[in-house]
Design a protein around this motif. Structure first.
Motif, PDB file in Angstrom:
ATOM      1  N   LEU A 224       0.873  -1.161  -0.047  1.00 15.74           N
ATOM      2  CA  LEU A 224      -0.064  -0.035  -0.066  1.00 15.74           C
ATOM      3  C   LEU A 224       0.670   1.362  -0.123  1.00 15.74           C
ATOM      4  CD1 LEU A 224      -2.959   0.133   0.014  1.00 15.74           C
ATOM      5  CD2 LEU A 224      -3.048   0.384   2.520  1.00 15.74           C
ATOM      6  N   LEU A 225       1.868   1.307   0.885  1.00 16.25           N
ATOM      7  CA  LEU A 225       2.780   2.502   0.983  1.00 16.25           C
ATOM      8  C   LEU A 225       3.710   2.552  -0.307  1.00 16.25           C
ATOM      9  CD1 LEU A 225       4.034   3.025   4.698  1.00 16.25           C
ATOM     10  CD2 LEU A 225       1.934   3.732   3.492  1.00 16.25           C
ATOM     11  N   GLY A 226       3.867   1.234  -1.085  1.00 13.81           N
ATOM     12  CA  GLY A 226       4.535   1.234  -1.868  1.00 13.81           C
ATOM     13  C   GLY A 226       3.790   1.900  -3.507  1.00 13.81           C
ATOM     14  N   ARG A 227       2.565   1.949  -3.079  1.00 12.52           N
ATOM     15  CA  ARG A 227       1.697   2.657  -4.375  1.00 12.52           C
ATOM     16  C   ARG A 227       2.103   4.307  -4.212  1.00 12.52           C
ATOM     17  NH1 ARG A 227      -4.200   1.231  -5.368  1.00 12.52           N
ATOM     18  NH2 ARG A 227      -3.496   2.430  -7.023  1.00 12.52           N
ATOM     19  N   LEU A 228       2.440   4.631  -3.163  1.00 13.53           N
ATOM     20  CA  LEU A 228       2.538   6.030  -3.001  1.00 13.53           C
ATOM     21  C   LEU A 228       4.201   6.392  -3.024  1.00 13.53           C
ATOM     22  CD1 LEU A 228       0.524   6.589   0.313  1.00 13.53           C
ATOM     23  CD2 LEU A 228      -0.087   7.485  -2.145  1.00 13.53           C
ATOM     24  N   GLY A 229       5.025   5.242  -3.373  1.00 14.24           N
ATOM     25  CA  GLY A 229       6.459   5.486  -3.392  1.00 14.24           C
ATOM     26  C   GLY A 229       7.269   5.629  -2.504  1.00 14.24           C
ATOM     27  N   LEU A 230       6.484   5.346  -1.292  1.00 15.93           N
ATOM     28  CA  LEU A 230       7.107   5.208   0.340  1.00 15.93           C
ATOM     29  C   LEU A 230       7.583   3.940   0.691  1.00 15.93           C
ATOM     30  CD1 LEU A 230       4.486   7.491   1.917  1.00 15.93           C
ATOM     31  CD2 LEU A 230       6.564   8.101   0.961  1.00 15.93           C
ATOM     32  N   VAL A 231       8.588   4.041   1.526  1.00 14.36           N
ATOM     33  CA  VAL A 231       9.253   2.454   2.166  1.00 14.36           C
ATOM     34  C   VAL A 231       9.082   2.514   3.504  1.00 14.36           C
ATOM     35  CG1 VAL A 231      11.299   1.050   2.104  1.00 14.36           C
ATOM     36  CG2 VAL A 231      10.905   2.846   0.315  1.00 14.36           C
ATOM     37  N   ILE A 288      -7.856   3.135   7.933  1.00 11.81           N
ATOM     38  CA  ILE A 288      -6.867   3.309   7.229  1.00 11.81           C
ATOM     39  C   ILE A 288      -7.019   4.404   6.429  1.00 11.81           C
ATOM     40  CG2 ILE A 288      -7.995   1.867   5.370  1.00 11.81           C
ATOM     41  CD1 ILE A 288      -4.281   1.735   5.810  1.00 11.81           C
ATOM     42  N   ASN A 289      -8.354   4.997   6.176  1.00 10.59           N
ATOM     43  CA  ASN A 289      -8.421   6.078   5.469  1.00 10.59           C
ATOM     44  C   ASN A 289      -7.690   7.382   6.272  1.00 10.59           C
ATOM     45  OD1 ASN A 289      -9.668   4.869   3.416  1.00 10.59           O
ATOM     46  ND2 ASN A 289     -11.605   5.740   4.000  1.00 10.59           N
ATOM     47  N   SER A 290      -8.129   7.375   7.356  1.00 11.85           N
ATOM     48  CA  SER A 290      -7.614   8.413   8.500  1.00 11.85           C
ATOM     49  C   SER A 290      -5.909   8.332   8.436  1.00 11.85           C
ATOM     50  CB  SER A 290      -8.277   8.114   9.788  1.00 11.85           C
ATOM     51  OG  SER A 290      -7.358   8.821  10.664  1.00 11.85           O
ATOM     52  N   TRP A 291      -5.415   7.107   8.542  1.00 18.14           N
ATOM     53  CA  TRP A 291      -4.016   6.937   8.534  1.00 18.14           C
ATOM     54  C   TRP A 291      -3.335   7.413   7.326  1.00 18.14           C
ATOM     55  CZ3 TRP A 291      -0.496   2.286   7.618  1.00 18.14           C
ATOM     56  CH2 TRP A 291       0.427   1.930   8.512  1.00 18.14           C
ATOM     57  N   LEU A 292      -3.770   7.203   6.136  1.00 17.77           N
ATOM     58  CA  LEU A 292      -3.372   7.636   5.001  1.00 17.77           C
ATOM     59  C   LEU A 292      -3.455   8.765   4.690  1.00 17.77           C
ATOM     60  CD1 LEU A 292      -4.393   4.486   2.535  1.00 17.77           C
ATOM     61  CD2 LEU A 292      -2.141   5.193   3.626  1.00 17.77           C
ATOM     62  N   ARG A 293      -4.640   9.525   5.083  1.00 14.56           N
ATOM     63  CA  ARG A 293      -4.927  11.041   5.085  1.00 14.56           C
ATOM     64  C   ARG A 293      -4.058  11.851   5.796  1.00 14.56           C
ATOM     65  NH1 ARG A 293     -11.239   9.962   4.235  1.00 14.56           N
ATOM     66  NH2 ARG A 293     -11.187  10.197   2.020  1.00 14.56           N
ATOM     67  N   GLU A 294      -3.913  11.354   7.256  1.00 14.88           N
ATOM     68  CA  GLU A 294      -3.029  12.461   7.777  1.00 14.88           C
ATOM     69  C   GLU A 294      -1.498  12.352   7.365  1.00 14.88           C
ATOM     70  OE1 GLU A 294      -3.973  14.387  10.375  1.00 14.88           O
ATOM     71  OE2 GLU A 294      -6.112  13.866   9.887  1.00 14.88           O
ATOM     72  N   LEU A 295      -1.155  10.964   6.780  1.00 14.79           N
ATOM     73  CA  LEU A 295       0.110  10.847   6.273  1.00 14.79           C
ATOM     74  C   LEU A 295       0.311  11.825   4.958  1.00 14.79           C
ATOM     75  CD1 LEU A 295       2.804   9.524   6.456  1.00 14.79           C
ATOM     76  CD2 LEU A 295       1.753   7.640   4.936  1.00 14.79           C
ATOM     77  N   GLU A 312      -8.954   1.657  -3.761  1.00 15.04           N
ATOM     78  CA  GLU A 312      -8.700   0.534  -2.864  1.00 15.04           C
ATOM     79  C   GLU A 312     -10.228   0.199  -2.321  1.00 15.04           C
ATOM     80  OE1 GLU A 312      -6.155  -1.563  -2.087  1.00 15.04           O
ATOM     81  OE2 GLU A 312      -4.697  -0.550  -2.967  1.00 15.04           O
ATOM     82  N   THR A 313     -10.980   1.218  -1.825  1.00 12.73           N
ATOM     83  CA  THR A 313     -12.127   1.005  -1.522  1.00 12.73           C
ATOM     84  C   THR A 313     -13.239   0.507  -2.333  1.00 12.73           C
ATOM     85  OG1 THR A 313     -11.725   3.130  -0.218  1.00 12.73           O
ATOM     86  CG2 THR A 313     -14.198   2.463  -0.432  1.00 12.73           C
ATOM     87  N   ALA A 314     -12.914   0.939  -3.907  1.00 14.39           N
ATOM     88  CA  ALA A 314     -13.906   0.128  -4.788  1.00 14.39           C
ATOM     89  C   ALA A 314     -13.528  -1.189  -5.135  1.00 14.39           C
ATOM     90  CB  ALA A 314     -13.735   1.065  -6.070  1.00 14.39           C
ATOM     91  N   GLN A 436      -3.882  -8.289  11.281  1.00 17.35           N
ATOM     92  CA  GLN A 436      -5.093  -9.316  10.875  1.00 17.35           C
ATOM     93  C   GLN A 436      -6.353  -8.531   9.954  1.00 17.35           C
ATOM     94  OE1 GLN A 436      -7.376 -12.858  11.705  1.00 17.35           O
ATOM     95  NE2 GLN A 436      -5.337 -12.371  12.096  1.00 17.35           N
ATOM     96  N   SER A 437      -6.382  -7.222  10.147  1.00 21.59           N
ATOM     97  CA  SER A 437      -7.804  -6.504   9.624  1.00 21.59           C
ATOM     98  C   SER A 437      -7.102  -5.312   9.155  1.00 21.59           C
ATOM     99  CB  SER A 437      -8.575  -6.253  10.591  1.00 21.59           C
ATOM    100  OG  SER A 437      -8.258  -5.614  11.672  1.00 21.59           O
ATOM    101  N   PHE A 438      -5.611  -5.359   8.821  1.00 21.06           N
ATOM    102  CA  PHE A 438      -5.030  -4.053   8.201  1.00 21.06           C
ATOM    103  C   PHE A 438      -5.615  -3.697   6.945  1.00 21.06           C
ATOM    104  CE2 PHE A 438      -1.827  -2.264   5.082  1.00 21.06           C
ATOM    105  CZ  PHE A 438      -1.828  -1.024   5.840  1.00 21.06           C
ATOM    106  N   GLY A 439      -6.158  -2.497   6.922  1.00 25.77           N
ATOM    107  CA  GLY A 439      -6.406  -1.905   5.599  1.00 25.77           C
ATOM    108  C   GLY A 439      -7.722  -2.392   4.916  1.00 25.77           C
ATOM    109  N   TYR A 440      -7.972  -2.331   3.681  1.00 27.58           N
ATOM    110  CA  TYR A 440      -9.087  -2.691   2.864  1.00 27.58           C
ATOM    111  C   TYR A 440      -9.277  -4.377   2.594  1.00 27.58           C
ATOM    112  CZ  TYR A 440      -8.318   2.243   2.009  1.00 27.58           C
ATOM    113  OH  TYR A 440      -7.899   3.645   2.276  1.00 27.58           O
TER     114      TYR A 440
END
Ligand code: SF4
Length: 500
Positions: A224-231, A288-295, A312-314, A436-440
């Motif tokens: 998921l973070l890789g999709r944003l170019g993050l490591v 996950i939305n809150s985590w990514l948006r704040e990041l 990802e939601t779709a 266990q329930s990370f993200g989408y």
């Protein structure tokens, strides 16, 4: 500043975060009282065993790959390291690493060391740890015994500084100092922040610290973070001392658990300029939305994040709808640490389950950056209030509660608690892996696990039919919080006999 790195030890959570271990009420009341600073911890007149902060501190430190830990304690205090070694093997398996044991030595403080002091044993333990493991750092964890006799740990370590050519780091995590085992996380992270982390020589704009436990299911975070170019860089288990010394180079810190991450992430922000992403934790869609948006806000990448969230939601929308129909209205009780309890209360409702009780083992009224946890404020905004308690892992309270509420499912994060609900015949999910329930996709995977667990309760029903609980009928007919009050009752012995 809330994180003081000039002192040898982290302040305990009761004093730093006004954390409590005893309460019965509701989510909205907890949030309101935390905001008003009026919440006081209830005292119990009867308690069963619980965990201690030494175990939490050691559990983090022994999994740093090239460190060693010397436990200066009675041998029994080292028993948690058996579980740590299991975690070590699981982590090595998931990373395809060679199997090794943890680097741990216990000084085995006996009656003699308690009376005459354990300095000689501690010196011997440190020398042996250096000889046997050749570590880059040696952490020395304290205990009730070493604390009560006032062992001069710092003096002993200073005396060995010339002889042992690696940092010797005291970790003050005596069990009696705090009723909250999570204070042990802070003790370990205080030692890391004080002795290991160095100011950044250069910043890496794509590197993101992720504070987690064993990180078994971390591949989805990488994707998921890789999709944003993050490591992502997973902390602190399975890192090396050299990696830890450079975590100040990261562009931001995310945490999987507000309880675990508060001290280290806030310390990195206050003292090393690494922004801490203050959001819900990434369990379920809102999390996950809150985590990514704040990041995204902190990194100035809001548009990319919104696109990612939309796609990802779709991708899971139809599966989620099917699951919601299947699980709609099933009644759940939750029993976890505070951050997981609050996050799972939210995500189970995303799956259309009804949370009938949310138990947490303690409650932090604020995080180290000074704010009330976002997770409890988010839950308190809902129209529906949810009954809640703070229960210090007290099996007699939860057993009693479960018998009275008769939920369809119990979701917990501590194996010692999971076995009791199973013995009551209640389908139980034990969340061992924090992803266990990370993200989408994680929400869908977890929803399917819930559906499977509810579909076949035969095993727990058979278990319940064969097992006699150790509690008396008298206790099981009482209110679950009979012993939770302002002050302990006077005749404890009589109460003990009546419960078990
Ligand atoms: S440090 Fe204290 S509370 Fe923790 S295991 Fe040892 S004796 Fe028990």
């Amino acid at each position: 500043m809330s994180i003081n790195l000039t002192t040898p030890e982290a302040q305990i959570r009761e004093n730093r975060l006004s954390s409590i271990t005893g309460y019965k009420g509701s989510i909205k009341d907890l949030a309101t009282q935390a905001g008003g600073c009026s919440l006081k911890s209830g005292e119990r007149g009867f308690t069963q065993t619980t965990a201690c902060s030494l175990g939490c501190a050691q559990g983090q430190l022994v999994l740093i790959k090239d460190a060693a830990v010397v436990g200066h304690s009675a041998i029994g205090c080292g028993s948690d390291t058996i579980q740590s070694n299991i975690n070590n093997r699981r982590g090595q398996f998931s990373r395809e690493l060679e199997y090794t044991n943890i680097n741990y030595i216990n000084t085995n403080m006996t009656e003699e060391a308690t009376v005459f002091g354990g300095a000689a044993k501690l010196r011997e333990g440190i020398r042996e740890a250096y000889r046997r493991f050749n570590p880059k750092v040696i952490f020395v964890t304290t205990s009730c015994v070493s604390g009560i006799i006032g062992e001069n740990i710092s003096g002993i370590l200073e005396g060995l500084a010339e002889e042992i050519p690696v940092p010797l780091v005291p970790v003050h995590c005596e069990g009696f100092r705090s009723k909250l085992w999570a204070s042990g996380f802070d003790a370990a992270f205080h030692a890391i922040l004080t002795y290991i982390v160095k100011p950044a020589e250069k910043k890496n704009p794509n590197l993101i610290n992720i504070i987690n436990f064993s990180g078994i299911g971390r591949k989805e975070v990488v994707r998921l973070l890789g999709r944003l170019g993050l490591v992502p860089q997973f902390l602190v288990q399975f890192t090396t001392v050299d990696q830890l010394s450079k975590i100040s180079e990261a562009a931001a810190t995310l945490s999987f658990c507000g309880t675990l991450g508060s001290y280290l992430a806030s310390g990195l922000e206050e003292h090393f300029g690494v922004p801490y992403i203050k959001s819900l934790q990434p369990h379920g869609i809102a999390g996950i939305n809150s985590w990514l948006r704040e990041l995204g806000k902190v990194l100035g990448r809001e548009e990319e994040v919104e696109k990612l969230i939309e796609e990802e939601t779709a991708a899971i929308a139809s599966e989620l709808e099917e699951l919601r129909e299947k699980l709609n209205g099933k009644r759940v009780v939750i029993g976890m640490g505070p951050s997981f309890s609050q996050n799972y209360t939210r995500l189970l409702q995303e799956l259309a389950l009804e949370v009938v009780w949310a138990a947490s083992w303690h409650f932090d009224q604020r995080h180290d950056y000074g704010e009330i946890p976002a997770t409890i404020l988010d839950l308190a905004k809902n129209e529906k209030d949810i009954p809640a308690c703070v229960s210090e892992l007290q099996v007699h309270e939860i057993n009693n509660l479960l018998r009275q509420l008769k939920p369809d499912l119990f979701v917990c994060r501590h194996p010692g608690m999971a076995i009791w609900s199973a013995k009551l015949g209640i389908p139980t999910i034990f969340i061992n892996d924090e992803y266990q329930s990370f993200g989408y996709q994680g929400l869908i995977n977890f929803g399917n696990r819930v559906a499977d667990t509810l579909a076949n309760p035969t095993f727990v029903q058979y278990l319940a039919s064969k097992i006699k609980l150790p509690y008396t009928n008298w206790w099981l007919e009482q209110d679950a919080f009979t012993f939770l009050g302002e002050a302990p009752p006077k005749k404890k012995e009589r109460i003990t006999k009546a419960v078990v």
